[in-house]
Design a protein around this motif. Sequence first.
Motif, mmCIF file in Angstrom:
data_model
loop_
_atom_site.group_PDB
_atom_site.id
_atom_site.type_symbol
_atom_site.label_atom_id
_atom_site.label_comp_id
_atom_site.label_asym_id
_atom_site.label_seq_id
_atom_site.Cartn_x
_atom_site.Cartn_y
_atom_site.Cartn_z
ATOM 1 N N HIS A 186 0.247 4.144 8.320
ATOM 2 C CA HIS A 186 -0.247 3.551 7.079
ATOM 3 C C HIS A 186 -0.258 2.026 7.163
ATOM 4 O O HIS A 186 -1.132 1.378 6.573
ATOM 5 C CB HIS A 186 0.595 4.016 5.900
ATOM 6 N N SER A 226 -7.759 -3.888 -2.847
ATOM 7 C CA SER A 226 -7.705 -2.452 -3.098
ATOM 8 C C SER A 226 -7.507 -1.683 -1.801
ATOM 9 O O SER A 226 -7.617 -2.236 -0.694
ATOM 10 C CB SER A 226 -8.979 -1.985 -3.802
ATOM 11 N N GLU A 227 -7.226 -0.392 -1.923
ATOM 12 C CA GLU A 227 -6.958 0.430 -0.751
ATOM 13 C C GLU A 227 -8.233 0.598 0.094
ATOM 14 O O GLU A 227 -9.290 0.943 -0.429
ATOM 15 C CB GLU A 227 -6.419 1.796 -1.159
ATOM 16 N N LYS A 243 -6.334 -5.027 4.972
ATOM 17 C CA LYS A 243 -6.424 -5.944 3.834
ATOM 18 C C LYS A 243 -6.400 -7.397 4.303
ATOM 19 O O LYS A 243 -7.003 -8.271 3.676
ATOM 20 C CB LYS A 243 -5.274 -5.671 2.857
ATOM 21 N N ASP A 288 -3.850 0.960 6.462
ATOM 22 C CA ASP A 288 -3.937 0.680 5.031
ATOM 23 C C ASP A 288 -3.519 -0.749 4.679
ATOM 24 O O ASP A 288 -4.079 -1.348 3.759
ATOM 25 C CB ASP A 288 -3.076 1.666 4.235
ATOM 26 N N SER A 317 0.852 -1.179 0.000
ATOM 27 C CA SER A 317 0.000 0.000 0.000
ATOM 28 C C SER A 317 0.895 1.237 0.000
ATOM 29 O O SER A 317 1.987 1.209 0.589
ATOM 30 C CB SER A 317 -0.897 0.004 1.243
ATOM 31 N N GLY A 344 3.119 2.146 3.005
ATOM 32 C CA GLY A 344 2.827 1.038 3.914
ATOM 33 C C GLY A 344 3.925 0.638 4.879
ATOM 34 O O GLY A 344 3.679 -0.172 5.779
#
Length: 365
Positions: A126, A194-195, A134, A130, A118, A121
């Motif tokens: 983050h 995806s983010e 996931k 982020d 990401s 990341g």
Amino acid sequence: MFLTRLKRPLTPKNSQFIIDTIVNKGEKITIKRGAQYPPVNVPQAVSNHARFRGNAFKQKGVSVFASNNVMACLDEEKGFFSHGKVVNGFSYKTAVDKLNSAKDYADYSKFKVLDLTSPGGKFYSHFLFDVLPKVQVIKSLGIDLNFFDKIIINFKDLPFIKEACELLKIDFNKVEGRNAQNRILKCNCFVSVSEPRDALYTSDWIVDFIRETFSSNLPISTSTSIYISRNLGSKRIITNENELLDELNLAGINTVYCEKNTVKQNAKVFRAASVVVAPHGAGLANIVFCRPGTTVVELFSSHWSDEFWKLCIACGLNYIPVQVERENGTMADLATLDYANSYLKLNAENMRVNSLLSLFNCSEN
């Protein structure tokens, strides 16, 4: 809704069957969120800041892409070919151009690969908001993380990343940092997510997941007031912090150095806090562990983003931004900051706090 799916007890399923199902549905599925947050009060102190993006409060939908024949570019802007065709909705033009011109690639055809990279990341906040969400998206589909041979993240060798993998029962031997060799790869079993955030707004399911991972069953200690120091770092430090610490100690405010703690230790500290004072920076990501009603005072001179204001909204915290002097004693004009040409300078700018009183003699209209 996605929130319901995340909270539903998972039943054992065949991971390959689930991935094949995604492939057969067009190689991409979207888990929708819906919910739009009602209007919120904008902090007056930052309403005209050049980086203010206070209009993004939508619970973002998250998509999962899977392919049994993929070429992937894992730059900050990613791109994917599936069976020789561009994967729309997941691919940036810059990455597609790199795939089209690539002469070499890493051959991962023998591995089942999960991409968790990401933008940004490898940085603490983050990574929390982020990258780790996931993992929850993959788990919510019933896919076993142990199914994968390689799990690619931005950077591997940081203690909070290893801690998270241990808590989530991810085999750390399967985790691989993104590098020059694997940024472009070919794979016959590839999954990417995806983010999960839009304009740095952290949705409630992400907050719940982070709390469940690091702070479930933690006892709540006696309420404390804490100040988060950045002076072990190299930028956005309080240059006269020694003077400030004397005042903080007299006021009964404890100083915390987040980088000295594990994530779980920080979770315990922040869960006990009734007041958090901190310069803008990654340490404020730990307010995700605060109880509703906690007051968060964010100090900044020039550089600021609305990430932690939005996190306060998601967590039900009382947010107060306070602009303090630059290191040279001047106050920045927030509306005219030139981020396009001076981002690195503004991002690194140090601060000066003349008095503890300036932190608390502030109120929001």
